[in-house]
Design a protein around this motif. Structure first.
Motif, PDB file in Angstrom:
ATOM      1  N   HIS A  22       1.070   4.370   0.867  1.00 52.18           N
ATOM      2  CA  HIS A  22       0.754   5.523   1.710  1.00 52.18           C
ATOM      3  C   HIS A  22       1.577   5.440   2.990  1.00 52.18           C
ATOM      4  O   HIS A  22       1.989   4.362   3.405  1.00 52.18           O
ATOM      5  CB  HIS A  22      -0.729   5.541   2.107  1.00 52.18           C
ATOM      6  CG  HIS A  22      -1.664   5.796   0.977  1.00 52.18           C
ATOM      7  ND1 HIS A  22      -1.808   7.024   0.376  1.00 52.18           N
ATOM      8  CD2 HIS A  22      -2.522   4.969   0.341  1.00 52.18           C
ATOM      9  CE1 HIS A  22      -2.701   6.948  -0.581  1.00 52.18           C
ATOM     10  NE2 HIS A  22      -3.154   5.711  -0.627  1.00 52.18           N
ATOM     11  N   ASN A  49      -4.286  12.578   6.667  1.00 57.71           N
ATOM     12  CA  ASN A  49      -5.683  12.661   7.099  1.00 57.71           C
ATOM     13  C   ASN A  49      -5.859  12.625   8.616  1.00 57.71           C
ATOM     14  O   ASN A  49      -6.985  12.493   9.105  1.00 57.71           O
ATOM     15  CB  ASN A  49      -6.497  11.507   6.484  1.00 57.71           C
ATOM     16  CG  ASN A  49      -6.573  11.599   4.982  1.00 57.71           C
ATOM     17  OD1 ASN A  49      -6.446  12.670   4.408  1.00 57.71           O
ATOM     18  ND2 ASN A  49      -6.760  10.475   4.338  1.00 57.71           N
ATOM     19  N   GLU A  87     -14.599   8.692   4.819  1.00 51.05           N
ATOM     20  CA  GLU A  87     -14.597   8.440   3.378  1.00 51.05           C
ATOM     21  C   GLU A  87     -13.184   8.302   2.818  1.00 51.05           C
ATOM     22  O   GLU A  87     -13.001   8.059   1.624  1.00 51.05           O
ATOM     23  CB  GLU A  87     -15.355   9.554   2.642  1.00 51.05           C
ATOM     24  CG  GLU A  87     -16.827   9.640   3.025  1.00 51.05           C
ATOM     25  CD  GLU A  87     -17.580   8.323   2.795  1.00 51.05           C
ATOM     26  OE1 GLU A  87     -17.382   7.693   1.737  1.00 51.05           O
ATOM     27  OE2 GLU A  87     -18.366   7.940   3.684  1.00 51.05           O
ATOM     28  N   SER A  88     -12.183   8.440   3.671  1.00 53.58           N
ATOM     29  CA  SER A  88     -10.806   8.278   3.241  1.00 53.58           C
ATOM     30  C   SER A  88     -10.587   6.854   2.729  1.00 53.58           C
ATOM     31  O   SER A  88     -11.280   5.909   3.140  1.00 53.58           O
ATOM     32  CB  SER A  88      -9.872   8.556   4.421  1.00 53.58           C
ATOM     33  OG  SER A  88      -8.533   8.310   4.074  1.00 53.58           O
ATOM     34  N   GLU A  89      -9.626   6.693   1.852  1.00 49.46           N
ATOM     35  CA  GLU A  89      -9.344   5.378   1.268  1.00 49.46           C
ATOM     36  C   GLU A  89      -9.040   4.331   2.343  1.00 49.46           C
ATOM     37  O   GLU A  89      -9.466   3.183   2.226  1.00 49.46           O
ATOM     38  CB  GLU A  89      -8.160   5.513   0.306  1.00 49.46           C
ATOM     39  CG  GLU A  89      -7.842   4.261  -0.463  1.00 49.46           C
ATOM     40  CD  GLU A  89      -6.705   4.473  -1.447  1.00 49.46           C
ATOM     41  OE1 GLU A  89      -6.506   3.567  -2.263  1.00 49.46           O
ATOM     42  OE2 GLU A  89      -6.027   5.509  -1.410  1.00 49.46           O
ATOM     43  N   TYR A  90      -8.295   4.721   3.368  1.00 53.38           N
ATOM     44  CA  TYR A  90      -7.976   3.826   4.485  1.00 53.38           C
ATOM     45  C   TYR A  90      -8.271   4.541   5.793  1.00 53.38           C
ATOM     46  O   TYR A  90      -7.727   5.611   6.057  1.00 53.38           O
ATOM     47  CB  TYR A  90      -6.502   3.407   4.460  1.00 53.38           C
ATOM     48  CG  TYR A  90      -6.145   2.592   3.242  1.00 53.38           C
ATOM     49  CD1 TYR A  90      -6.425   1.231   3.197  1.00 53.38           C
ATOM     50  CD2 TYR A  90      -5.555   3.185   2.142  1.00 53.38           C
ATOM     51  CE1 TYR A  90      -6.118   0.481   2.073  1.00 53.38           C
ATOM     52  CE2 TYR A  90      -5.242   2.448   1.008  1.00 53.38           C
ATOM     53  CZ  TYR A  90      -5.529   1.096   0.985  1.00 53.38           C
ATOM     54  OH  TYR A  90      -5.232   0.357  -0.124  1.00 53.38           O
ATOM     55  N   CYS A  91      -9.109   3.948   6.597  1.00 52.82           N
ATOM     56  CA  CYS A  91      -9.493   4.515   7.885  1.00 52.82           C
ATOM     57  C   CYS A  91      -9.952   3.368   8.769  1.00 52.82           C
ATOM     58  O   CYS A  91     -10.972   2.735   8.498  1.00 52.82           O
ATOM     59  CB  CYS A  91     -10.606   5.538   7.688  1.00 52.82           C
ATOM     60  SG  CYS A  91     -11.243   6.203   9.227  1.00 52.82           S
ATOM     61  N   ILE A 139       0.862  -1.178   0.000  1.00 44.74           N
ATOM     62  CA  ILE A 139       0.000   0.000   0.000  1.00 44.74           C
ATOM     63  C   ILE A 139       0.899   1.229   0.000  1.00 44.74           C
ATOM     64  O   ILE A 139       1.761   1.377   0.860  1.00 44.74           O
ATOM     65  CB  ILE A 139      -0.954  -0.014   1.216  1.00 44.74           C
ATOM     66  CG1 ILE A 139      -1.847  -1.254   1.141  1.00 44.74           C
ATOM     67  CG2 ILE A 139      -1.774   1.271   1.268  1.00 44.74           C
ATOM     68  CD1 ILE A 139      -2.720  -1.472   2.351  1.00 44.74           C
ATOM     69  N   CYS A 186      -4.883   5.838  10.134  1.00 44.67           N
ATOM     70  CA  CYS A 186      -5.265   6.521   8.894  1.00 44.67           C
ATOM     71  C   CYS A 186      -4.026   6.963   8.133  1.00 44.67           C
ATOM     72  O   CYS A 186      -2.910   6.937   8.660  1.00 44.67           O
ATOM     73  CB  CYS A 186      -6.166   7.709   9.196  1.00 44.67           C
ATOM     74  SG  CYS A 186      -5.376   9.033  10.128  1.00 44.67           S
TER      75      CYS A 186
END
Length: 121
Positions: A8, A45, A24-28, A6, A41
């Motif tokens: 990030h 974010n 709504e973040s891609e990963y949370c 991943i 996160c």
């Protein structure tokens, strides 16, 4: 078994409440107990109402949907990494498991798993 990198940087946080978390973040990933409210996160974010945070995490996931009857997948990966002195922070979802390591250990972790027969994608 495939391991998906991943791309990030992540932070592990303790938050005052979840009101400022971008769900709504891609990963949370959120967790709540009687003692704390936790959040994992993407670093950019991290909400303003964070009480404590630990930055510098990278992540990968076990690719695909894991059946609940499968036993020991996370245990095997965590044991391989522990044998190589790589600490982890694991998050499980309905579909699969995510493993975070500190950024300085990320490439080493992927190399350990590749050498153990996992396909890194």
């Amino acid at each position: 078994m495939e391991i998906k990198k991943i791309a990030h940087n992540f932070s592990v946080c303790k938050v005052k409440d979840f009101s400022m978390v971008d769900l709504e973040s891609e990963y949370c990933f959120i967790g709540k107990t009687d003692e704390e409210k936790s959040l994992v996160c993407i670093t950019e974010n991290v909400p303003q109402n964070t009480v404590e945070r630990d930055d510098g995490w990278r992540a990968f996931r076990i690719q695909g949907i894991l059946d609940f009857s499968l036993i020991g997948i996370l245990a095997k990966i965590s044991a391989l990494l522990a044998e190589n002195e790589i600490g982890i922070f694991a998050v499980s979802t309905y579909n699969t498991d995510y493993i975070l390591t500190k950024a300085e250990n990320y490439i080493k972790a992927l190399d350990v798993l590749a050498n153990a027969g996992y396909t890194i994608i």
